[in-house]
Structures are given as C-alpha cells and as structure tokens.
Design a protein around this motif. Structure first.
Motif, short mmCIF file in Angstrom:
data_model
loop_
_atom_site.label_atom_id
_atom_site.label_comp_id
_atom_site.label_asym_id
_atom_site.label_seq_id
_atom_site.Cartn_x
_atom_site.Cartn_y
_atom_site.Cartn_z
N HIS A 109 50.18 33.51 -17.32
CA HIS A 109 49.30 32.68 -16.48
C HIS A 109 49.61 32.92 -15.01
CE1 HIS A 109 46.90 29.37 -15.06
NE2 HIS A 109 46.36 29.33 -16.26
N SER A 110 48.61 32.77 -14.17
CA SER A 110 48.75 33.08 -12.75
C SER A 110 49.89 32.31 -12.09
CB SER A 110 47.44 32.83 -12.00
OG SER A 110 47.06 31.47 -12.12
N GLU A 111 50.10 31.05 -12.49
CA GLU A 111 51.21 30.30 -11.89
C GLU A 111 52.55 30.90 -12.27
OE1 GLU A 111 48.95 28.29 -13.82
OE2 GLU A 111 47.84 27.37 -12.17
N ARG A 112 52.68 31.40 -13.50
CA ARG A 112 53.93 32.03 -13.93
C ARG A 112 54.13 33.34 -13.16
NH1 ARG A 112 57.34 28.82 -16.41
NH2 ARG A 112 58.43 30.76 -16.77
N ARG A 113 53.04 34.06 -12.93
CA ARG A 113 53.15 35.31 -12.17
C ARG A 113 53.53 35.04 -10.72
NH1 ARG A 113 50.46 39.94 -14.48
NH2 ARG A 113 49.50 39.45 -16.46
N GLN A 114 52.88 34.06 -10.11
CA GLN A 114 53.10 33.80 -8.69
C GLN A 114 54.36 33.00 -8.41
OE1 GLN A 114 51.19 35.25 -6.25
NE2 GLN A 114 50.47 36.30 -8.08
N CYS A 115 54.52 31.86 -9.06
CA CYS A 115 55.64 30.96 -8.74
C CYS A 115 56.97 31.44 -9.32
CB CYS A 115 55.36 29.55 -9.27
SG CYS A 115 53.89 28.80 -8.56
N PHE A 116 56.93 32.06 -10.49
CA PHE A 116 58.16 32.47 -11.16
C PHE A 116 58.36 33.98 -11.14
CE2 PHE A 116 56.93 28.36 -12.88
CZ PHE A 116 58.10 27.64 -12.66
N LYS A 117 57.48 34.68 -10.43
CA LYS A 117 57.59 36.13 -10.23
C LYS A 117 57.67 36.92 -11.53
CE LYS A 117 57.72 35.22 -5.85
NZ LYS A 117 56.44 34.87 -5.31
N GLU A 118 56.92 36.48 -12.54
CA GLU A 118 56.87 37.21 -13.80
C GLU A 118 55.95 38.41 -13.63
OE1 GLU A 118 55.99 34.57 -17.07
OE2 GLU A 118 57.85 33.44 -16.75
N ASP A 119 56.53 39.60 -13.67
CA ASP A 119 55.73 40.81 -13.49
C ASP A 119 55.27 41.36 -14.84
OD1 ASP A 119 57.94 42.14 -14.60
OD2 ASP A 119 58.59 42.99 -12.69
N ASP A 120 54.46 42.42 -14.79
CA ASP A 120 53.87 42.97 -16.00
C ASP A 120 54.92 43.43 -17.01
OD1 ASP A 120 51.23 42.53 -15.16
OD2 ASP A 120 51.18 44.43 -14.07
N GLU A 121 56.00 44.05 -16.54
CA GLU A 121 57.03 44.53 -17.47
C GLU A 121 57.72 43.36 -18.16
OE1 GLU A 121 60.78 47.61 -17.79
OE2 GLU A 121 59.84 47.30 -15.85
N PHE A 122 58.05 42.32 -17.41
CA PHE A 122 58.69 41.14 -18.00
C PHE A 122 57.73 40.45 -18.98
CE2 PHE A 122 59.92 36.59 -17.78
CZ PHE A 122 61.20 36.71 -18.31
N LEU A 123 56.47 40.32 -18.59
CA LEU A 123 55.47 39.70 -19.46
C LEU A 123 55.26 40.52 -20.73
CD1 LEU A 123 52.98 38.48 -16.76
CD2 LEU A 123 54.38 37.04 -18.27
N ALA A 124 55.35 41.83 -20.62
CA ALA A 124 55.23 42.69 -21.80
C ALA A 124 56.36 42.41 -22.79
CB ALA A 124 55.22 44.16 -21.39
N LYS A 125 57.56 42.19 -22.28
CA LYS A 125 58.69 41.84 -23.16
C LYS A 125 58.41 40.52 -23.88
CE LYS A 125 62.26 44.06 -20.38
NZ LYS A 125 63.43 43.84 -19.52
N LYS A 126 57.90 39.54 -23.13
CA LYS A 126 57.58 38.25 -23.72
C LYS A 126 56.47 38.40 -24.77
CE LYS A 126 57.68 34.60 -20.87
NZ LYS A 126 57.50 33.75 -19.67
N LEU A 127 55.45 39.17 -24.43
CA LEU A 127 54.32 39.38 -25.33
C LEU A 127 54.78 40.06 -26.62
CD1 LEU A 127 51.30 39.38 -26.02
CD2 LEU A 127 51.10 41.49 -24.68
N ALA A 128 55.54 41.14 -26.50
CA ALA A 128 56.01 41.86 -27.68
C ALA A 128 56.86 40.95 -28.56
CB ALA A 128 56.81 43.10 -27.26
#
Length: 181
Positions: A109-128
C-alpha cells in the motif's frame, strides 16, 4: 468519455464466470465501538456474486472475526512481514494469519511504501512469503500525485509490477504461488 460498445462487450466477456472481489481497508480508523457498528452494517448486506473482504485495524481483528458473518465477508490483515514468527516487534506473520484463518493480506500500500520506505524488492519478499503460506494477496501498485500530474502513471505502475514480479520469482518459497505472466 463513454466506453465503446466493443469495450463493454469485451469487459463483460472477461468478467463472465469470474467472481468480483470487493475490499474495504479500514486503515488506522475506527474505535472498537465504531468497528462493531460497521460490522453490524456489513452483516445486513447482500453481497451477491462478490467475494468481499474487510481489513480492520489489527487490534480489532479478533472482534471482527467473531462477529462478521462469514457468508458476507472475509477478514484481511493490512500487512504481514517477510518471514515467519520470531523477534520482530510489532509485526504480524503470515503464520499468524493462517493460524487465525485470515485468508487475505494487503501488501504494498502507498502508505507502507512512503512512510515505511518499503521498496519493490522488500515487498517482493513479503509477497513471495505470503503466497508460499497460501494467503490471498491484494498487492497494491500506484503512482504519487506528482507522477500522475506529469503523466507517468503507466510507466510507474509497469515498473513496480515488473520489479516485484522479478524479485518475487527470485525470492519465491513456492514457485507455484508466484506466477505473474
């Protein structure tokens, strides 16, 4: 502008046989009384041929699970971590969600990307990881206001999808649950 008849026919054929998914993210809103009142309203709904999920504040999940009619909606968690249980203060693991019979999680979610600096690589780990545990994932992509205004929305969204697909396949714990294209 109105969609053309051809586009409507194409959309109808794409949607036929598929169940529409409708979700509501409560973000960091509602008191316990407010959440209970909303569940009461949801329980009175007729959902038709839709799969509905709601994502309450994490602290309200047990109350929502115990009072929301399962034929109306499922419960989703607004986030989960990229690994299992352990010394991760404040985190919720995919194992916790599976243990509580919570089928959905929202990631990226955009707030997680912006406020918590979750980038695509980190999100990919979470998604997988979430997919490897059998969770249904609402994976969010999107642009910032400035990107929308400068006309780069599609490029930003495509980049996010390509990066997360590439990284997810790299980090996948179960390639069967990580197919994108």
């Amino acid at each position: 502008s109105h969609p053309s008849r051809t586009n409507l026919i194409a959309l109808r054929s794409i949607m036929s046989g598929r169940k529409m998914i409708v979700g509501g993210n409560w973000k960091c809103n509602l008191t316990t009384a407010g959440a209970a009142a909303l569940v009461e309203q949801l329980n009175a709904m007729e959902v038709g041929n839709c799969e509905v999920y709601v994502a309450p504040v994490a602290i309200h999940i047990p109350m929502v699970l115990s009072t929301l009619k399962t034929e109306v909606a499922s419960v989703a968690c607004q986030n989960c971590n990229f690994t299992g249980t352990g010394a991760y203060t404040g985190e919720i693991s995919a194992e916790h969600l599976v243990d509580m019979s919570i089928p959905w999680v929202i990631l990226g979610h955009s707030e997680r990307r912006q406020c918590f600096k979750e980038d695509d690589e980190f999100l990919a780990k979470k998604l997988a990881y979430a997919l490897s545990k059998g969770l249904k994932v609402v994976f969010c992509i999107g642009e910032l206001k400035e990107q929308r205004e400068d006309g780069t929305t599609m490029e930003v969204c495509k980049k996010q999808l390509v990066q997360v697909a590439t990284h997810t396949l790299t980090h996948s714990h179960d390639s069967e649950h990580a197919s994108f294209f």
